[in-house]
Structures are given as structure tokens and as C-alpha cells.
Design a protein around this motif. Sequence first.
Motif, mmCIF file in Angstrom:
data_model
loop_
_atom_site.group_PDB
_atom_site.id
_atom_site.type_symbol
_atom_site.label_atom_id
_atom_site.label_comp_id
_atom_site.label_asym_id
_atom_site.label_seq_id
_atom_site.Cartn_x
_atom_site.Cartn_y
_atom_site.Cartn_z
ATOM 1 N N LEU A 132 0.807 -1.214 0.000
ATOM 2 C CA LEU A 132 0.000 0.000 0.000
ATOM 3 C C LEU A 132 0.846 1.272 0.000
ATOM 4 N N SER A 133 2.187 1.151 0.216
ATOM 5 C CA SER A 133 3.047 2.331 0.295
ATOM 6 C C SER A 133 3.186 3.032 -1.046
ATOM 7 N N TYR A 134 2.765 2.371 -2.157
ATOM 8 C CA TYR A 134 2.893 2.996 -3.464
ATOM 9 C C TYR A 134 1.812 4.052 -3.695
ATOM 10 N N SER A 135 0.827 4.134 -2.822
ATOM 11 C CA SER A 135 -0.234 5.128 -2.964
ATOM 12 C C SER A 135 -0.282 5.985 -1.704
ATOM 13 N N LYS A 136 -0.199 7.311 -1.858
ATOM 14 C CA LYS A 136 -0.232 8.208 -0.702
ATOM 15 C C LYS A 136 -1.628 8.252 -0.073
ATOM 16 N N ARG A 137 -2.666 7.933 -0.841
ATOM 17 C CA ARG A 137 -4.035 7.982 -0.299
ATOM 18 C C ARG A 137 -4.300 6.861 0.687
ATOM 19 N N THR A 138 -3.494 5.822 0.664
ATOM 20 C CA THR A 138 -3.705 4.682 1.563
ATOM 21 C C THR A 138 -2.692 4.662 2.694
ATOM 22 N N GLN A 142 -2.196 1.867 5.615
ATOM 23 C CA GLN A 142 -0.896 1.189 5.733
ATOM 24 C C GLN A 142 -0.376 1.257 7.169
ATOM 25 N N GLU A 197 4.571 10.823 5.642
ATOM 26 C CA GLU A 197 3.227 10.318 5.432
ATOM 27 C C GLU A 197 2.727 9.640 6.716
#
Length: 945
Positions: A132-138, A142, A197
Motif C-alpha cells: 500500500l506504500s505505493y499510494s499516498k491515499r492509503t 498502511q 506520510e
Amino acid sequence: MNTRINFLKNCSKTLGWIVLIVPCFVLLGWQIDSIVMKQLVIGTAPMNPITAILFILSAVSILFSSPSSRIFRVSIIGLILLVSFYQIIQFRLGLPFRIDEFLFGTFFSDSINPMAPSTAIGFALLSLSILLSYSKRTALIQHTLVLVVLTTAVFLTTGYILYVPEFHSSIYLFPAFQTCILFLLLTLAILLSQPEEGIIKFLIGDWEGSRIGRLLIPVTIAVPFLITQFRLFAEHSGWVSTEFGSASVLLSFIIILTVFLFTTISSLNIRDKAQSDFIIKINNLNAELKEGNDHQLASNEELLASNEEIKAANEELSAMNEQLALAAEAIRMRDQVIIDQKEEALKRSQQHLEIIFSNTKEEILLMDTEGRLVLFNNSLERFILKATGHKPRIGMYVWDMTAPSRREVSKKLFREALAGHAVTSEATLPTPDGEVIHLLKYEPVFVEGNVTYVTLISIDITEQRKQEAALKQSENNLKAIFDNTLDSFALLSPDSKIVAFNSAYFNNIFKTYGKEIKIGESLMNFIPPERRPTFMNFLEKVKAGERVEYHQEVSTFGAWFKVSIIPVHSKSGEFTGYCISASDETAIHKAQLELRHKEERFRGLVEHSKDIFLIIIGQTTTYVSSNINEVLGYDPQEFTQYELEDLVHADDLPIRWNELGAPGNHQMFEYRIRNKNGNWQWMEGFCVNLSDVESIGGLVFTSRDVTDRKIAEDKLRKQFEELEKTNYELDHFVYSVSHDLRAPLSSILGLINVAEMEKSEELPFLGMIKGRVNHLDGFIKDILDYSRNARTELESEIIDFSQLFEETKDNLKLVSGFERLTIKFNLNDQILFYSDSTRLGIILNNLVSNAIKFQNYLRPDPTISITITANEHKAEIIATDNGIGIGPEHMSKIFDMFYRATDKSKGSGLGLYIVKETVAKLHGTIKAKSKPGEFTTFEIVIPNS
């Protein structure tokens, strides 16, 4: 803040490396069966190897998180998820197949503890969080998954540290202690890898809440843990009761919460006070602003009253302006008449100036104080257009139309003129027709004492400089010729005083008399007194119009000079002096002497040599060396009366004169010539065409008597022919006898074999007879091989080494001892090899035969190994046996005919001699090395023909 982010990322990488290294240490412990390395913490359960591998993969996915390795990282995470979900399903459904036992059961001696289901769940949650670290929205999801695993790891670690028995007794349900520790480090590494993040960003900011969080979170974790640990230690040690310990823990939590509450209250109070101070400051600023607005309003009212007064004054001023306008119009009309008159005069002057300015040959331009063009004439425009291909324009900088190499110089000259100085400079400027030289004059223009403009006048002086350069070059050339000529020159006035001289004359006078000459000095001061009258006589003759020449030797430095004195006259014919020139003829004089010496040496060499020297021009002999009388008995003058063909033997004619047609051609001859006594003598001659040499102009013919050598050669040739015939007859005899002997021997062997088949006890010597007959048959075979090698020519064909080897074994399989010998054959022939198959068969046959004859009967495994390696250039044959070997004292003689290196030898002594001769016939080489009782090796190299 950036410093904190970089620090936390470095901490993440450090934790990742720890998580990577520790499982590797555990796997090494499983490999070498070290309980300490498998447990890491004494008394705990060993870490499962699959758990260790999943930790390694997780650490790798954190450390290698660059965008370029995304596919690799996702593949690793997928593998972790796959293994984790299988472990959970296997535990839940009780599947019999275990990954750890399947992969490592054969490598590790101890039984492997199964992976705890909580461990598999932890890996699954962490893998999902990394994915999930590839998306800032998640980021929040994460970090929530990571916090779940972190909380569980903290809980389990605390239980292990506080010796909670449920954790120690349920290793199949809960992970081992070291696994919990690694989960703690792994979750922290994931949280710190993206500090900007999720929840970590709330702790790294510069706000008051972030500062309080960074201060209190470590305290809220460490203090309760330490107090609980101290309580348990005190209870186990009997220092306090359980109730007192519980009360102490309760009191510590009250204190911690109270400190946390007061810290929060203090921070909030500080924030509220700062906010209150800010509001007070804003109110004060608003009051000051209101006061300023009131003051501005009063000023505006005063300004309005002043405007009314100004309006009345303006009306009065307007009336006065109308009157002034009428007066100004009258004045303007009068001034306009005057201006028109002056402008007309100025226009005529400008027209005259424009004609002069535009038609002058010099390039002229006017620049302002910044170096921009204000005015320029047609000459400048034409020159700039021709030199650069661009027209100059008003407003451009003067250095923009200058060659790049001169721009800095142009700026410097302009600045000097702008400072009030007149500057003159020469410039070499490139044009399509070649370089031109211009004289540049920068002049400042003063207005009221200040420089307001700068003029530049450019004058083409190319032709002037060329003429000056040509004149200077001409002077330099004459001076160089005068000073550097090898001849000495001096110019004298009518009264014999030196007017001019070159360096050669100066040096010669100095070397001759040891004095330095000077202009204005009399030449008579340098002439010895005894020669002065003669020299004065020469000068009188020259003054009378004669030319005087004479030779003079200077003994002081061994030189010869040819001196000439001629008169010098002016254009009107008046006598003005003498010109003396002296040419150094020392080299010519020495060359003449050397030539005479060489001629004497050459004549002595020719006349006392055993060779006869002739010079022939056309068909006529023009020179004969005097030693012809000693060699052939002819007088030199007498020999010139003959033509050479008249004296040469008829069988040796004609002489090939046509091959000597061009200068430099040469030819060797052997011929017979009749001497004075009428006998024939053999001569060896060498003739070369030197018609291009002026002093010779024909053929130079040298001859020497080789009669004795020819007699010896004839004798040697006859002996060779007789020897060749004898060898042929002997070879034919040996070959015939060998064939004739083998037939009865074969019959004897057949009869012996028939007799042996009858098994008669009355024939005890049949074995001895058979052995001697076989020995004789082998000897005859050797002779045949030798004869065949000597008398037959080489036949090149494609060689099949495998077939040759099989034929060799078939030829020797009936030899006694063959059955004990193990023959190994290795072949490496990647290309076609060409040679003589018969001779190669002789070589292999003898090598294997020797290994059979000289095998060591004390060895249970007599062996010969033959290795053949062939390439495009050669074939290498290496034969090694473990027989009785050859002593070092015999190695130099083993290839000799009939030589036997051991008394045990049953052969003829021809085998290795035949091998050597056969290899030589194939243009190859053979070497041998041996150690008695151990081995013998033959190395043979045969070229690929």
C-alpha cells in the motif's frame, strides 16, 4: 524538518539491515547445528527457517525501494503473502504438507518448530502495508496495519520479558521471543521509511503537539516497563509483597498520567498565552491605525481649502498666460525667419560636408559615449559589408562589427579615447580577399570641456606595409646571403681601409692573424710585412681595371683559399674601392689528395689481387689488370688485342651480354678460357654494367681461377652418384631379403602351431623355437619398416586416428603380454588432419609394442595411455606407460640404432630408432622422459600437411 526526515530514513535503513543480517545468522545456525545461533536468546525456542527467510525478504523489500526495482519488490511481497496465507490455511485446516520441512528437512538434523500462526498473520499484514506504500491515499490504512503488528509485537515482547507463562508454553501459537523483537524492528523500519506520510508526520512537525509527542511517547513506554520490571524483580526477590507491588504500579501510573496531564496543560497554557499576546498586539495595531485615519481625514479637509485658493490663483494665471502667448507668437515668428535663414546655410554646408564625407577613401565613423554608431561614411559601410557580410547600422556598438579576436582591443582603445586621449593603433583585419592592415585613429570630441563623441578614422595601409615588408625582406635576404655565405667578402676604400665585411671574412682573418678586424681600419695592418709589396702590386693592377686571382695556403689552420680582387665603380664610372672575395677550397684540395691516395690504393689492390679486372666498352677491352700475366700468362697489352669470346670455350658461349643492358645490372658467369699455353682454365666471373659512371662508361668484369674447385666438385659429384647407387642397391637388397626370409619363417611358425596343437610331450623345445622365430620375425618387420620409411615418398591423406589405433591393437594382440596391458586412448581432433597414415601406424605400433615388452610384471595394472590432440597446425601424440622405465644414463642413446637400454630387452634395438627416423621423415619432433620403475613418456609433434 528535512533534517529529521533524513535522520528517520537513515534509521529505517539501519533497522532494515539489522532485520536482514540477524535471520542470515539464524539460517547459518541451522546449517551448522548451533543452538545458540538458532535461538539467539538462551532458553527460547529456535526461530523457524521459513520465518528467517520471510524476514530477509521483508528487509530486502524495504532496503531496495527505488522506482527502478518496483517489479522486483512487488514480486518479493507477493512471495511473502503467498507463503504467509499458506501457513495460516495449513494451521487452520491441518494440512499435512509443511513448506519448512519440504525445503529444509534434508539439510537440518534437528526437527523444525512450525511457524506460529500469529507470525504468518504478522507477515501478511506487513506485506500488505508495504504494497500500500505505493499510494499516498492509503497511507493511513498502511500505518494502521503496521500499528496492529507493532502493538502485538510489543504485547508479546512484554509478556516474554515479564515471564508470562502462556507465552513460553504456547510456542505453536505465539511466535518466539527473537521473532517478536524482529517484528518490532521491522514495523519501526516500515513506519520510518516514509516519515512525511501517515502518523509519523504528526511527530516530526514544528508544532507544539509534535514536540510534546516526541517528548512524552518514549517516557510513556519506558517508565511503566521499568516500574513493572522492578516490581516483578522485587516480588521474586522477596523484598515486597504482591499487594505492595500492585499499589506501586498503580501509583506510578497515576504519577505518569499526572505528569502527562500537567505537561499538556502547560503546553496549552503556553499556546493560549501566545495567542492572547497576539490578539492584544493586533488590537494595539488597530487603535494606531484608527488614529492615523483620523489624522489623514483632518489633513484632507485642509487640503480641500487650499485647493480652492489655488483654483482662484490659476484663473488669474490663465489670463496672464493668454497675454504671454500673444507676445510669444510674435517672437516665434521673428525667430522662425532667422532660423530658416540659418538652416538654409547649414543645409548647404552639410551638403558640402556630406559630399566630402561620403567620397573620402578613409573609413570614418562617429560614436557616442557608449560606443554606439552615430554616423559613418560610405567607405566604412563598403568595408564592413565586404569584411563581415553585414551592413553597419546606426545604434549598433562598434565592437559588434569587429572581429571577435579584436573586440577587447577595440573596447580598450575606445575607453582611452573616451578618457580624452588621442589613440593610434594598427590592426590586421580579415576579409574574403585576404588580410588587410588598417591604421586606426581614435579622437575624442569635446563639448564644453566634456567628451561627448569619439571619432574613428581607419586608413588602409596594406600596400604601404607590404612595400615596407618587401624592402625589409630584401635587405634581410641580402644581409643573410652576405653574412651566411661560405665565401669571405670585404669592401675596401681606395686607401685600403675596411668599409664592410661579412662574418666569414671576420672569422678567417681572426683565425689567420689572431686579430679582430674593424670598420675604418687599414687592411695592411693584417698583412705580414713580407707580403705587403705583393699585395700592394695586386691593388695597383685592380685600380688600373684588372681582375686579380691567386691561391693562398693558410698554414695556421690548414686551409686553402682562392682569392679574387675586383674594382668597384660608382654609377658615373668613378673608382670607389676594392671588393675582395675568398673562396674556401680546402675541401676540394683535400678531396684531390684523397682521390690520388685512393687511386694508388685501388691500383695496388687490383694489381696484387688473384682476381683479373677488365673494363669492356662495346666489344673492346679497354683495361686489363696487370696480374693477368700471373693467372693466364698473357701480357695486359697483348690481351686487349683479343675479343673475350675468341678465348672462351665453345660450350660456354654465348656470354649473356643482353642481360647487362641497363646500368646497374649484373651477372655471374662460370666459363672456361684458354690460357697462353693453350690449356683450358675454369674461371668464375662477375660482370656489372657501370656505363652510367662517367669515369668507366662500360662493363666491369672480374674473374678468378676456380679450376681446382671445379676438379674437386667433379670428383665429389662422381662419389655421390656412386654412393647413391650403392644405397639404392643395399636398400633393394634388404627389402628383398626381408620379404624372402619372412615366407619360410611364417611356414615354421605354422608348423610349430600345428605341433603345439598335437600336445606331444616329445617336443619340449617347441616354445623356445617359437620364441626365437618370433624374435627373428619382429627383427625382419623392423627392417621392413625402416626400409619402407627410407625409400617411399610421403603420401598426404586424411588420418583417422581411431582406425589407426584399432589396427595397432589388432597387429599386437597375439604378442605375449598384450592381454595384461590396459590401453587407454584419448582423441581430440576437431578438424581434418592430413599426414602419412603408414608412417603414423609404424609410430603407434612401436610405442605400444615397447609398452608390452617393457611392462612391469610386479604391477597388477600395467597401462599405456595414448593421447592425441590435433588442430589446424599440428598433432601432438603423448604416450605414457607405467613400465620398468629408462635410466637417466641411457636417455641420450635410446634413439640410436641397435641400442638396448636394459638386459631384459627382447627386441632388436631398432624400434625407437625407426620411430625417430619416421618422425623426422614427417618433419616432426620427438622427446622422451622417464623415471625408472615409475613411468616413461614420449611426446611427438607431427605437422598438419
